[in-house]
Design a protein around this motif. Sequence first.
Motif, PDB file in Angstrom:
ATOM      1  N   VAL A 158       0.835  -1.198   0.000  1.00 19.97           N
ATOM      2  CA  VAL A 158       0.000   0.000   0.000  1.00 19.97           C
ATOM      3  C   VAL A 158       0.873   1.253   0.000  1.00 19.97           C
ATOM      4  CG1 VAL A 158      -1.672   1.325   1.369  1.00 19.97           C
ATOM      5  CG2 VAL A 158      -2.019  -1.126   1.000  1.00 19.97           C
ATOM      6  N   ALA A 159       1.935   1.235   0.756  1.00 21.52           N
ATOM      7  CA  ALA A 159       2.819   2.397   0.850  1.00 21.52           C
ATOM      8  C   ALA A 159       3.746   2.553  -0.347  1.00 21.52           C
ATOM      9  CB  ALA A 159       3.651   2.305   2.130  1.00 21.52           C
ATOM     10  N   HIS A 160       4.074   1.450  -1.033  1.00 19.79           N
ATOM     11  CA  HIS A 160       5.093   1.497  -2.092  1.00 19.79           C
ATOM     12  C   HIS A 160       4.618   0.951  -3.437  1.00 19.79           C
ATOM     13  CE1 HIS A 160       7.448   1.450   1.689  1.00 19.79           C
ATOM     14  NE2 HIS A 160       8.142   2.370   1.039  1.00 19.79           N
ATOM     15  N   TYR A 161       3.319   0.868  -3.672  1.00 17.96           N
ATOM     16  CA  TYR A 161       2.827   0.269  -4.916  1.00 17.96           C
ATOM     17  C   TYR A 161       3.346   1.000  -6.144  1.00 17.96           C
ATOM     18  CZ  TYR A 161      -0.629   3.987  -5.441  1.00 17.96           C
ATOM     19  OH  TYR A 161      -1.234   5.197  -5.599  1.00 17.96           O
ATOM     20  N   GLN A 162       3.571   2.309  -6.029  1.00 16.15           N
ATOM     21  CA  GLN A 162       4.045   3.066  -7.192  1.00 16.15           C
ATOM     22  C   GLN A 162       5.480   2.715  -7.563  1.00 16.15           C
ATOM     23  OE1 GLN A 162       2.904   7.058  -5.925  1.00 16.15           O
ATOM     24  NE2 GLN A 162       1.279   7.022  -7.459  1.00 16.15           N
ATOM     25  N   ASP A 163       6.215   2.097  -6.647  1.00 17.42           N
ATOM     26  CA  ASP A 163       7.569   1.626  -6.943  1.00 17.42           C
ATOM     27  C   ASP A 163       7.534   0.306  -7.712  1.00 17.42           C
ATOM     28  OD1 ASP A 163       8.528   3.807  -5.525  1.00 17.42           O
ATOM     29  OD2 ASP A 163       8.715   2.672  -3.659  1.00 17.42           O
ATOM     30  N   LYS A 164       6.347  -0.286  -7.824  1.00 17.85           N
ATOM     31  CA  LYS A 164       6.108  -1.538  -8.542  1.00 17.85           C
ATOM     32  C   LYS A 164       7.009  -2.683  -8.059  1.00 17.85           C
ATOM     33  CE  LYS A 164       4.623   1.031 -12.572  1.00 17.85           C
ATOM     34  NZ  LYS A 164       4.864   1.405 -13.942  1.00 17.85           N
ATOM     35  N   PRO A 165       6.974  -2.960  -6.744  1.00 18.49           N
ATOM     36  CA  PRO A 165       7.784  -4.091  -6.258  1.00 18.49           C
ATOM     37  C   PRO A 165       7.276  -5.397  -6.863  1.00 18.49           C
ATOM     38  CG  PRO A 165       6.280  -3.346  -4.546  1.00 18.49           C
ATOM     39  CD  PRO A 165       6.164  -2.376  -5.678  1.00 18.49           C
ATOM     40  N   ASP A 166       8.194  -6.228  -7.317  1.00 20.68           N
ATOM     41  CA  ASP A 166       7.778  -7.487  -7.932  1.00 20.68           C
ATOM     42  C   ASP A 166       7.679  -8.593  -6.881  1.00 20.68           C
ATOM     43  OD1 ASP A 166      10.415  -8.246  -7.438  1.00 20.68           O
ATOM     44  OD2 ASP A 166      10.988  -8.297  -9.531  1.00 20.68           O
ATOM     45  N   LEU A 167       7.156  -9.726  -7.313  1.00 19.74           N
ATOM     46  CA  LEU A 167       6.928 -10.853  -6.419  1.00 19.74           C
ATOM     47  C   LEU A 167       8.225 -11.330  -5.777  1.00 19.74           C
ATOM     48  CD1 LEU A 167       4.942 -12.911  -5.236  1.00 19.74           C
ATOM     49  CD2 LEU A 167       5.340 -14.317  -7.266  1.00 19.74           C
ATOM     50  N   GLU A 168       9.292 -11.385  -6.543  1.00 22.86           N
ATOM     51  CA  GLU A 168      10.586 -11.830  -6.011  1.00 22.86           C
ATOM     52  C   GLU A 168      11.034 -10.929  -4.857  1.00 22.86           C
ATOM     53  OE1 GLU A 168      12.385 -14.544  -6.949  1.00 22.86           O
ATOM     54  OE2 GLU A 168      10.783 -15.066  -8.352  1.00 22.86           O
ATOM     55  N   PHE A 169      10.894  -9.632  -5.039  1.00 22.88           N
ATOM     56  CA  PHE A 169      11.289  -8.679  -4.004  1.00 22.88           C
ATOM     57  C   PHE A 169      10.428  -8.849  -2.758  1.00 22.88           C
ATOM     58  CE2 PHE A 169      10.630  -4.667  -1.809  1.00 22.88           C
ATOM     59  CZ  PHE A 169      11.938  -4.346  -1.463  1.00 22.88           C
ATOM     60  N   LEU A 170       9.114  -8.913  -2.948  1.00 19.23           N
ATOM     61  CA  LEU A 170       8.198  -9.045  -1.812  1.00 19.23           C
ATOM     62  C   LEU A 170       8.438 -10.345  -1.050  1.00 19.23           C
ATOM     63  CD1 LEU A 170       4.958  -7.764  -3.537  1.00 19.23           C
ATOM     64  CD2 LEU A 170       6.297  -6.562  -1.791  1.00 19.23           C
ATOM     65  N   ALA A 171       8.638 -11.429  -1.789  1.00 17.44           N
ATOM     66  CA  ALA A 171       8.884 -12.719  -1.154  1.00 17.44           C
ATOM     67  C   ALA A 171      10.194 -12.684  -0.369  1.00 17.44           C
ATOM     68  CB  ALA A 171       8.913 -13.821  -2.202  1.00 17.44           C
ATOM     69  N   GLY A 172      11.239 -12.153  -0.973  1.00 20.68           N
ATOM     70  CA  GLY A 172      12.523 -12.055  -0.288  1.00 20.68           C
ATOM     71  C   GLY A 172      12.440 -11.199   0.955  1.00 20.68           C
ATOM     72  N   ARG A 173      11.714 -10.115   0.861  1.00 18.36           N
ATOM     73  CA  ARG A 173      11.517  -9.216   1.994  1.00 18.36           C
ATOM     74  C   ARG A 173      10.820  -9.935   3.141  1.00 18.36           C
ATOM     75  NH1 ARG A 173       7.883  -5.734   3.942  1.00 18.36           N
ATOM     76  NH2 ARG A 173       8.682  -3.772   4.759  1.00 18.36           N
ATOM     77  N   ALA A 174       9.904 -10.843   2.791  1.00 21.71           N
ATOM     78  CA  ALA A 174       9.143 -11.591   3.798  1.00 21.71           C
ATOM     79  C   ALA A 174       9.870 -12.855   4.253  1.00 21.71           C
ATOM     80  CB  ALA A 174       7.778 -11.966   3.226  1.00 21.71           C
ATOM     81  N   GLY A 175      10.938 -13.219   3.551  1.00 19.68           N
ATOM     82  CA  GLY A 175      11.705 -14.396   3.925  1.00 19.68           C
ATOM     83  C   GLY A 175      11.175 -15.701   3.350  1.00 19.68           C
TER      84      GLY A 175
END
Length: 82
Positions: free
Chosen positions: A15-32
Amino acid sequence: MIQEQVIAESIDYLVAHYQDKPDLEFLAGRAGYESTHFQKLFKTHVGLSPKQLKQYMFARHARELLERGYSTLQTAHESGLS
C-alpha cells in the motif's frame, strides 16, 4: 514471525510502495519466503495475489485523480497507466 504478521506487513508495504512496482521476487525475499510459496500464502490470506493488490492500488489512485478533476490523459500519466 507468524504468517499473518508477514502478510499484514507485506500488505502495508504494498500500500505504501505500490508506485515503486515491487515485484513478487522482491516481496517474497523481503518476507523471507520463496516466491511461489509467498504467492500462495498471500493469496490464501488476502484473497488476491500481490499483483492484483498493486493493480487495485493503481486503479484507486486513478479514480481519486479523476474525482479531483484531472483529465483522463493527466490521470493516466500520473497513475502510470497506459
